[in-house]
Write a protein that holds these residues in place. Structure first.
Motif, mmCIF file in Angstrom:
data_model
loop_
_atom_site.group_PDB
_atom_site.id
_atom_site.type_symbol
_atom_site.label_atom_id
_atom_site.label_comp_id
_atom_site.label_asym_id
_atom_site.label_seq_id
_atom_site.Cartn_x
_atom_site.Cartn_y
_atom_site.Cartn_z
ATOM 1 N N TYR A 12 0.843 -1.202 0.000
ATOM 2 C CA TYR A 12 0.000 0.000 0.000
ATOM 3 C C TYR A 12 0.882 1.256 0.000
ATOM 4 O O TYR A 12 0.672 2.186 -0.779
ATOM 5 C CB TYR A 12 -0.904 -0.025 1.228
ATOM 6 N N ALA A 39 6.333 3.320 13.750
ATOM 7 C CA ALA A 39 4.977 3.340 14.300
ATOM 8 C C ALA A 39 4.783 2.217 15.319
ATOM 9 O O ALA A 39 4.147 2.396 16.352
ATOM 10 C CB ALA A 39 3.959 3.197 13.169
ATOM 11 N N VAL A 80 -5.705 -0.280 3.120
ATOM 12 C CA VAL A 80 -5.093 -0.943 4.271
ATOM 13 C C VAL A 80 -5.056 -0.005 5.477
ATOM 14 O O VAL A 80 -4.768 1.182 5.336
ATOM 15 C CB VAL A 80 -3.653 -1.385 3.910
ATOM 16 N N ILE A 86 -3.231 1.333 8.660
ATOM 17 C CA ILE A 86 -1.856 1.360 9.134
ATOM 18 C C ILE A 86 -1.776 2.107 10.466
ATOM 19 O O ILE A 86 -1.690 3.331 10.496
ATOM 20 C CB ILE A 86 -0.920 1.975 8.076
ATOM 21 N N PRO A 87 -1.804 1.368 11.561
ATOM 22 C CA PRO A 87 -1.775 2.002 12.878
ATOM 23 C C PRO A 87 -0.466 2.754 13.096
ATOM 24 O O PRO A 87 0.591 2.296 12.638
ATOM 25 C CB PRO A 87 -1.882 0.835 13.867
ATOM 26 N N GLY A 88 -0.525 3.875 13.750
ATOM 27 C CA GLY A 88 0.696 4.571 14.143
ATOM 28 C C GLY A 88 1.278 5.495 13.095
ATOM 29 O O GLY A 88 2.195 6.250 13.387
ATOM 30 N N VAL A 89 0.759 5.437 11.869
ATOM 31 C CA VAL A 89 1.241 6.362 10.836
ATOM 32 C C VAL A 89 0.062 7.259 10.457
ATOM 33 O O VAL A 89 -0.952 6.767 9.976
ATOM 34 C CB VAL A 89 1.736 5.602 9.590
ATOM 35 N N ASN A 107 1.343 12.371 7.686
ATOM 36 C CA ASN A 107 2.752 12.008 7.666
ATOM 37 C C ASN A 107 3.053 11.040 6.513
ATOM 38 O O ASN A 107 4.067 11.137 5.824
ATOM 39 C CB ASN A 107 3.125 11.377 9.014
ATOM 40 N N PHE A 108 2.131 10.131 6.311
ATOM 41 C CA PHE A 108 2.215 9.172 5.212
ATOM 42 C C PHE A 108 2.298 9.899 3.869
ATOM 43 O O PHE A 108 3.171 9.637 3.044
ATOM 44 C CB PHE A 108 0.979 8.283 5.288
ATOM 45 N N THR A 150 5.519 11.871 3.324
ATOM 46 C CA THR A 150 6.596 10.977 2.910
ATOM 47 C C THR A 150 6.447 10.609 1.436
ATOM 48 O O THR A 150 7.404 10.655 0.669
ATOM 49 C CB THR A 150 6.592 9.699 3.777
ATOM 50 N N LEU A 186 -3.560 6.237 9.547
ATOM 51 C CA LEU A 186 -4.033 5.986 8.198
ATOM 52 C C LEU A 186 -5.101 4.886 8.149
ATOM 53 O O LEU A 186 -4.814 3.718 8.439
ATOM 54 C CB LEU A 186 -2.825 5.589 7.344
ATOM 55 N N ASN A 187 -6.304 5.301 7.814
ATOM 56 C CA ASN A 187 -7.446 4.385 7.627
ATOM 57 C C ASN A 187 -7.876 3.632 8.883
ATOM 58 O O ASN A 187 -8.844 2.868 8.840
ATOM 59 C CB ASN A 187 -7.173 3.350 6.521
#
Lengths: 438, 252
Positions: free
Chosen positions: A391, A409, B88, B90-93, B97-98, B101, B142-143
């Motif tokens: 992803y 993370a 997907v 994505i815990p913690g991001v 920030n995603f 990047t 994220l999500n």
């Protein structure tokens, strides 16, 4: 048992008795009697072997195969240590080099009505009875390393937060091993006594200078009064030749709150024991841990949440990332004693194993004698989620960068629990470096 | 812009795409329809660079570059964007920030300087407004814990930020109610331009009421068996896929 093991043990016991012969009147004090009892326990137990269930996955053979110069003098100056600083103008910072308190390097900014901070030695000289009342009071010395520490406890920190005091400035303890010339050893003993309704945050941070071995055998006792609030962070970023065995004993009384975070970023062989006795109602104890070994490093965390009274809660989250040929061990015990009805206890251990040669041993261990309790535990060990990686890559993020983001993370769950800003930022920096260098 | 020639791909030894030919020119929107299991999502995945699929024959050129030689992140940097059917978590991001990047990695790929925080935030706020994305979602992981609609909107938002030349929407309509569908379609339409193209993969004609395609292709058993204009989609909506299947079977 190898002859080497006998060697270090024999040497240590002989050292103790040789020293005892020189202290004259001191030998009759209650304080010394505890030490004498402890050396007898150590003498009887010896260093643990892998036959000992508690040491099944952690072999100390390598650790005890060398000899160490304990409490060796050091010529390290403030200049030498500058690069290791974790500057924080709002913190009390105490330096211990090879086990000796260094007043010149240290800064104490809190006033003594708020918090009494001194070296254990100074505290003992001033008020032996008080120090003795806390010394080795939590745990009987049933573990060889703890007994050894008790027998040799020379210095460390003594902190007393009087009843009702909320300490604004955290206390940061810096333990530096100067292993530039020879294998060195130290056995710091820290006593933290937090009065009723008092609050304090403190951290222990361990570093090694030099290429020789360092062996640190540290014991910290934390005594909490009712309604006390303590945050305790242990940070290990030692050398690839650093051996570390540490035990933290905590005793909690009614309505007290305890938070611990143990972060191990580097070290050859690390064993941390965190033992919390929840001897009160309406307490909550939180344990967070993070370990990130590489090479052939070995990190072992043993924790105990011992619920002795009803209506309390414990909550635990340990996380690890293992690279190369590193090994990780997690053993989490939850005891719920017969009186401890209505206990809530949660435990989770999550690991990412990045190399086929790295191993992780996890063992949750629940022993429950009460019938009305809620306990959950779970462990996971896996790789980085490929779907998450794809992803991120589909958005233009390189595989390497995506891995770094995901792992950062993963660590953040634990690191974000640390409420001393300078320590948290320091850890974020080190973790980020570790993630980008490989 | 995109030229797919006799593309064959398999997963775990099973051939899914059996010779796909497709030409997409700048500004065009192509819809790929077809019954379940016909290979629609596989086509989207192969174009985006999902590694589980093995391309066994054929070629894909994107602006003259051999796409199949590029890693997923390089394809993204070249201007391809896949809106996931199942975004997907994505815990913690954080989303912000995603994306920062992603934007800066793509800029690096193109030899451009990274955006500074202020420039980036300004751009992101504008795009969020464009797709009616709530600012508070940007700061969340994220999500994580997003509703189905929020996840799909986040895909379109990311697309708006990354400004791809070719967007591939993989069943973006699945699981969306009509309001969410409309918002997502509006987002896609607002990004349409003479330079940008899209491939819209969908099972139902519904989404095509809002994102009107220039061409409609029917994929069946790993081949494009029929191509037409938006009227073909209407016909499929009315008659289903059986007549297509029968036609194909009749031809052997």
């Amino acid at each position: 048992m190898s002859t080497d093991t006998i060697d270090l043990k024999t040497r240590l016991v002989a050292d103790f008795h040789a020293r005892e012969a020189t202290i004259n009147g001191e030998a009759s004090t209650a304080f010394h009697q505890k030490k004498r009892a402890a050396i007898a326990v150590f003498d009887q137990l010896g260093f643990p072997t892998r036959k000992n269930e508690e040491w099944k996955y952690s072999n100390v053979k390598d650790l005890v195969s060398a000899s160490y110069h304990f409490n060796a003098p050091s010529t390290l100056t403030a200049e030498d240590l500058a690069s290791l600083n974790i500057p924080d103008q709002n913190a009390n910072i105490l330096y211990f080099v090879n086990g000796h308190y260094d007043a010149d390097l240290s800064q104490i900014i809190s006033t003594s009505d708020k918090i009494v901070i001194s070296s254990l030695q100074q505290a003992y000289q001033k008020d032996p009875e008080m120090v003795n009342s806390y010394f080795s009071a939590v745990e009987g010395d049933s573990d060889a390393f703890t007994a050894l520490n008790t027998a040799f406890a020379a210095d460390g920190v003594f902190i007393h937060v009087p009843k009702g005091q909320v300490v604004e400035h955290p206390v940061i303890l810096r333990f530096i091993s100067d292993a530039r010339q020879e294998h060195v050893g130290s056995q710091p003993r820290n006593i933290i006594a937090v009065g009723e309704n008092a609050q304090v945050k403190f951290a222990e941070a361990f570093r090694t200078v030099g290429e020789q071995r360092s062996f640190t055998n540290v014991v910290t006792e934390i005594h909490m009064g009712q309604h006390a609030h303590v945050e305790y962070y242990k940070v290990q970023n030692e050398s690839d030749q650093a051996y570390h065995v540490g035990t933290t004993e905590v005793i909690m009384l009614d309505n007290s709150h305890f938070y611990a975070a143990t972060v191990t970023l580097n070290g050859k062989f690390v064993r941390n024991n965190l033992h919390i006795r929840i001897n009160g109602e309406h307490c909550d104890a939180h344990m967070y841990g993070l370990y990130f070994p590489d090479g052939t490093q070995h990190v072992d965390n043993h924790t105990v949440a011992d619920h002795l009274k009803p209506n309390s809660e414990s909550n635990e989250l340990y996380k690890g990332i293992l690279r190369d040929k590193s090994k990780g061990v997690f053993n989490g015990k939850i005891f719920v004693r017969p009186d401890a009805q209505k206990t809530n206890a949660f435990q989770s251990c999550k690991n990412i194993v990045l190399s086929p040669e790295a191993t992780m041993n996890t063992k949750p261990q629940l022993e429950i004698w009460a019938d009305d309790v809620k306990c959950t535990h779970g462990t996971t060990t896996g790789q980085i989620d490929e779907e998450a990686l794809f992803y991120m890559r589909s958005r233009g993020i390189s595989r390497q960068e995506a891995m770094s983001l995901l792992m950062f993370a993963f660590c953040a769950d634990v690191v974000s629990q640390i409420k001393i800003d300078s320590i948290r930022e320091y850890l974020e920096g080190v973790i980020s470096d570790k993630l980008t260098n490989k | 812009m995109l030229s797919i020639n006799e593309l064959r791909a398999s997963i775990e030894g099973k051939e899914i795409l059996k010779g796909i030919n497709l030409e997409v020119k700048p500004g065009e929107v192509h819809a790929i329809m077809g019954p379940n299991g016909s290979g629609k999502s596989t086509l989207a995945s192969v174009l985006a660079g999902r590694e589980e699929y093995e391309v066994t024959a054929g070629s894909v050129a994107f602006n003259g570059v051999d796409l199949l030689e590029l890693a997923a992140e390089e394809r993204a940097a070249e201007g391809i964007f896949l809106a996931f059917q199942y975004p997907v978590e994505i815990p913690g991001v954080t989303t912000i920030n995603f994306l920062k990047t992603a934007v800066n990695e793509i800029r690096k790929y193109k030899g451009e300087n990274p955006l500074d925080a202020a420039q980036f935030l300004k751009m992101v706020r504008e795009k969020a407004k464009l797709v009616r994305m709530n600012d508070s979602l940007l700061k969340r992981a994220l999500n994580e814990g997003f509703s189905g609609g929020e996840k799909k909107r986040n895909e379109i938002f990311q697309m708006a930020v990354l400004e791809p030349q070719l967007a591939i929407l993989d069943e973006t309509d699945s699981g969306l109610d009509i309001d969410a569908l409309r918002i997502v379609a509006e987002g896609v339409n607002s990004l349409r331009s003479p330079e940008r193209s899209a491939i819209v993969v969908t099972h139902y004609q519904r989404l095509l009421d809002y994102i009107v395609p220039d061409y409609v292709h029917v994929l069946y058993k790993g081949r494009i068996v029929k191509s037409g204009t938006k009227e073909l989609a209407m016909e499929l909506e009315e008659k289903g896929y059986d007549w297509i299947k029968e036609e194909v079977e009749a031809l052997g």
